[in-house]
Write an enzyme that holds these catalytic residues in place. Structure first.
Site, mmCIF file in Angstrom:
data_model
loop_
_atom_site.group_PDB
_atom_site.id
_atom_site.type_symbol
_atom_site.label_atom_id
_atom_site.label_comp_id
_atom_site.label_asym_id
_atom_site.label_seq_id
_atom_site.Cartn_x
_atom_site.Cartn_y
_atom_site.Cartn_z
ATOM 1 N N CYS A 115 0.954 -1.141 -0.009
ATOM 2 C CA CYS A 115 0.065 -0.215 -0.039
ATOM 3 C C CYS A 115 0.843 1.209 -0.178
ATOM 4 O O CYS A 115 0.399 2.297 -0.377
ATOM 5 C CB CYS A 115 -0.954 0.009 1.257
ATOM 6 S SG CYS A 115 -2.017 -1.351 0.943
ATOM 7 N N HIS A 262 -3.757 6.916 1.404
ATOM 8 C CA HIS A 262 -4.044 5.701 0.619
ATOM 9 C C HIS A 262 -5.232 5.283 1.078
ATOM 10 O O HIS A 262 -5.825 5.377 2.233
ATOM 11 C CB HIS A 262 -2.872 4.790 1.182
ATOM 12 C CG HIS A 262 -3.292 3.366 0.906
ATOM 13 N ND1 HIS A 262 -3.560 2.782 -0.253
ATOM 14 C CD2 HIS A 262 -3.347 2.241 1.801
ATOM 15 C CE1 HIS A 262 -4.090 1.452 -0.074
ATOM 16 N NE2 HIS A 262 -3.821 1.154 1.007
ATOM 17 N N ASN A 292 -9.799 -0.516 -2.126
ATOM 18 C CA ASN A 292 -8.337 -0.539 -1.837
ATOM 19 C C ASN A 292 -7.580 -1.048 -3.107
ATOM 20 O O ASN A 292 -7.526 -2.410 -3.219
ATOM 21 C CB ASN A 292 -8.181 -1.211 -0.631
ATOM 22 C CG ASN A 292 -6.536 -1.206 -0.270
ATOM 23 O OD1 ASN A 292 -6.013 -0.721 -0.980
ATOM 24 N ND2 ASN A 292 -6.190 -1.669 1.036
HETATM 25 N N1 ACO Z 1 -18.961 -9.458 6.026
HETATM 26 C C1 ACO Z 1 -19.415 -9.849 7.030
HETATM 27 N N2 ACO Z 1 -18.907 -10.106 8.137
HETATM 28 C C2 ACO Z 1 -17.502 -10.019 8.176
HETATM 29 C C3 ACO Z 1 -16.839 -9.782 6.891
HETATM 30 C C4 ACO Z 1 -17.485 -9.409 5.776
HETATM 31 N N3 ACO Z 1 -17.001 -9.157 4.879
HETATM 32 N N4 ACO Z 1 -15.333 -9.917 7.195
HETATM 33 C C5 ACO Z 1 -15.096 -10.089 8.520
HETATM 34 N N5 ACO Z 1 -16.656 -10.358 9.083
HETATM 35 C C6 ACO Z 1 -16.837 -10.674 10.304
HETATM 36 C C7 ACO Z 1 -15.947 -11.524 11.255
HETATM 37 O O1 ACO Z 1 -15.908 -12.757 10.674
HETATM 38 C C8 ACO Z 1 -16.169 -11.243 12.474
HETATM 39 O O2 ACO Z 1 -16.954 -11.928 13.092
HETATM 40 P P1 ACO Z 1 -17.052 -12.606 14.629
HETATM 41 O O3 ACO Z 1 -17.018 -11.284 15.389
HETATM 42 O O4 ACO Z 1 -18.331 -13.596 14.709
HETATM 43 O O5 ACO Z 1 -15.709 -13.188 14.654
HETATM 44 C C9 ACO Z 1 -16.380 -9.696 12.753
HETATM 45 O O6 ACO Z 1 -17.139 -9.717 11.167
HETATM 46 C C10 ACO Z 1 -15.426 -8.689 12.928
HETATM 47 O O7 ACO Z 1 -14.294 -9.030 12.043
HETATM 48 P P2 ACO Z 1 -12.942 -8.105 12.120
HETATM 49 O O8 ACO Z 1 -11.775 -8.600 11.178
HETATM 50 O O9 ACO Z 1 -12.853 -7.649 13.701
HETATM 51 O O10 ACO Z 1 -13.756 -6.521 11.312
HETATM 52 P P3 ACO Z 1 -13.039 -5.060 11.589
HETATM 53 O O11 ACO Z 1 -13.932 -4.330 12.178
HETATM 54 O O12 ACO Z 1 -11.686 -5.164 11.977
HETATM 55 O O13 ACO Z 1 -13.052 -4.638 9.934
HETATM 56 C C11 ACO Z 1 -11.386 -4.459 7.916
HETATM 57 C C12 ACO Z 1 -12.173 -5.481 9.163
HETATM 58 C C13 ACO Z 1 -12.480 -3.701 7.401
HETATM 59 C C14 ACO Z 1 -10.665 -5.416 7.312
HETATM 60 C C15 ACO Z 1 -10.804 -3.615 9.001
HETATM 61 O O14 ACO Z 1 -9.945 -4.647 9.980
HETATM 62 C C16 ACO Z 1 -9.594 -2.687 8.428
HETATM 63 O O15 ACO Z 1 -9.998 -2.057 7.546
HETATM 64 N N6 ACO Z 1 -8.383 -3.094 8.506
HETATM 65 C C17 ACO Z 1 -7.177 -2.124 7.961
HETATM 66 C C18 ACO Z 1 -7.082 -2.405 6.484
HETATM 67 C C19 ACO Z 1 -5.909 -1.745 6.005
HETATM 68 O O16 ACO Z 1 -5.618 -0.564 6.393
HETATM 69 N N7 ACO Z 1 -5.144 -2.297 5.346
HETATM 70 C C20 ACO Z 1 -3.703 -1.992 4.989
HETATM 71 C C21 ACO Z 1 -3.573 -1.816 3.649
HETATM 72 S S1 ACO Z 1 -3.702 -3.243 2.582
HETATM 73 C C22 ACO Z 1 -2.266 -3.560 2.103
HETATM 74 O O17 ACO Z 1 -0.994 -3.106 2.339
HETATM 75 C C23 ACO Z 1 -2.098 -4.759 1.221
#
Ligand code: ACO
Length: 335
Positions: A115, A262, A292
């Site tokens: 990223c 980003h 993203n």
């Molecule tokens: N749809 C429905 N439910 C989902 C989904 C989905 N797509 N994905 C995860 N869930 C569920 C999980 O299973 C979990 O369920 P549980 O509580 O029953 O176990 C619940 O939702 C919460 O999951 P989390 O992973 O904790 O969700 P979070 O609120 O953290 O959101 C997200 C996930 C959007 C990916 C977030 O963590 C995020 O944006 N992280 C940062 C991403 C980022 O900045 N990446 C860097 C760049 S990427 C790169 O460098 C390649």
């Protein structure tokens, strides 16, 4: 010493729009969950069999950028290509671009910084220009995620955020020291490498062993992300590296005319906006329609912000990124 400034930009995204509704037919997810957590409404995914790749999209964006800069392919001295989704294990996409654009035997360098890829690539190009080695450098960020995602419920935590696309910029030599890139700031913290990773295919996994196992349940080919951990680090590193860049130039957050973060998650960008008390006009986001796009996201957003008239000559433009590695960085520019 010379300065460098962006003289042309272009971007390309595949036509194929994949909505959250479309995803909910492939996996257990919903439009409400995706929008609430990420702000994403839709993304572009390459259609299987279309032949489009990170390199072909990068070439399309590059042609536009070269044209907008008023240059021809023969004016380009060097290529820097950032991607985490190259067409081949090796060689990198940079040499493919050199061939696709029928360029002379100029150097081509690939940057593997996920990223932060475009921010790193721009910084590398800036150093070559400042030292007088090159005059015009083609800097590309391109990403073909959709061919490598787990499109089942198992992969939903990662798959819903990624989109395909490419952007390109021409960085050119300038003698106006008050315009162009003022400074760039790069960081990494490799101890968190495994928090956001695609482990295979890799030589470390012993290729003959991978072939022998031929295991369809091997998840190491798909991206793994510890989302909450990444989110927390992203928020603090984004803030730090933006402030580091401003301080270096004796500037303050109130001096920012346009922040291009980003496009990882709209909630991250909104957090930074609120923390720095920036108005909606001072921050550009397009994650809603592209998801993203990793190394492509900053340059696609910069290209769109500029073409929508949101960046004017003399504006202070700040680029900032954080991602897998972890790696992060910022570029401070006077447009
Ligand atoms: N749809 C429905 N439910 C989902 C989904 C989905 N797509 N994905 C995860 N869930 C569920 C999980 O299973 C979990 O369920 P549980 O509580 O029953 O176990 C619940 O939702 C919460 O999951 P989390 O992973 O904790 O969700 P979070 O609120 O953290 O959101 C997200 C996930 C959007 C990916 C977030 O963590 C995020 O944006 N992280 C940062 C991403 C980022 O900045 N990446 C860097 C760049 S990427 C790169 O460098 C390649």
């Amino acid at each position: 010493m010379y300065t460098s400034r962006i003289t042309g930009m272009g971007h390309f995204v595949p036509d194929n729009i994949v909505t959250n509704e479309n995803l909910s037919k492939m996996m257990d997810t919903s439009d409400a969950w995706i929008q609430e957590r990420t702000g994403i409404k839709e993304r572009r995914w390459i259609v299987e069999g279309s032949g489009e790749t990170a390199a072909t999209m990068g070439a399309k964006a590059a042609r536009i950028a070269i044209n907008k800069a008023g240059l021809t392919k023969d004016d380009i001295d060097f290529i820097v290509f950032a991607t985490l989704s190259p067409d081949m294990f090796f060689p990198g996409c940079g040499v493919q671009i050199q061939d696709m654009l029928d360029m002379p035997t100029i150097g081509a360098l690939d940057v593997r910084n996920q990223c932060s890829g475009f921010v790193y690539a721009l910084s590398v190009a800036d150093q070559f220009i400042k030292t007088g080695m090159y005059k015009n450098i083609l800097v590309i960020g391109s990403e073909f995620h959709s061919g490598g995602l787990d499109k089942t419920t198992r992969g939903r935590g990662v798959t819903v955020i990624f989109g395909d696309g490419a952007g390109a910029a021409i960085l050119s030599r300038s003698e106006d020291e008050n315009r162009g890139i003022l400074s760039s700031h790069l960081h990494s913290e490799g101890k968190h490498a495994r928090e956001l990773t695609v482990e295979a295919p890799s030589i470390a996994h012993w290729v003959p062993q991978i072939m022998e196992d031929n295991d369809p349940d091997d998840e190491s080919y798909y991206p793994y992300m510890n989302g909450t951990f990444v989110f927390k680090h992203a928020i603090s590193r984004f803030s730090e590296v933006i402030l580091e860049g401003l301080e270096k130039n004796n500037l303050q957050t109130t001096d920012i005319d346009m922040l291009i973060p980003h496009q990882a998650n709209l909630r991250i960008a909104q957090f930074i906006q609120k923390k720095f008390k920036l108005s909606d006009d001072q921050v550009f986001n397009n994650i809603m329609k592209y998801g993203n796009t990793t190394a492509a996201s900053v340059i696609i957003a910069l290209t769109e912000a500029f073409s929508e008239g949101k960046i004017k000559e003399g504006d202070l433009v700040v680029l900032a990124a954080f991602g897998s590695g972890f790696t992060w960085g910022s570029v401070i520019m006077r447009w």
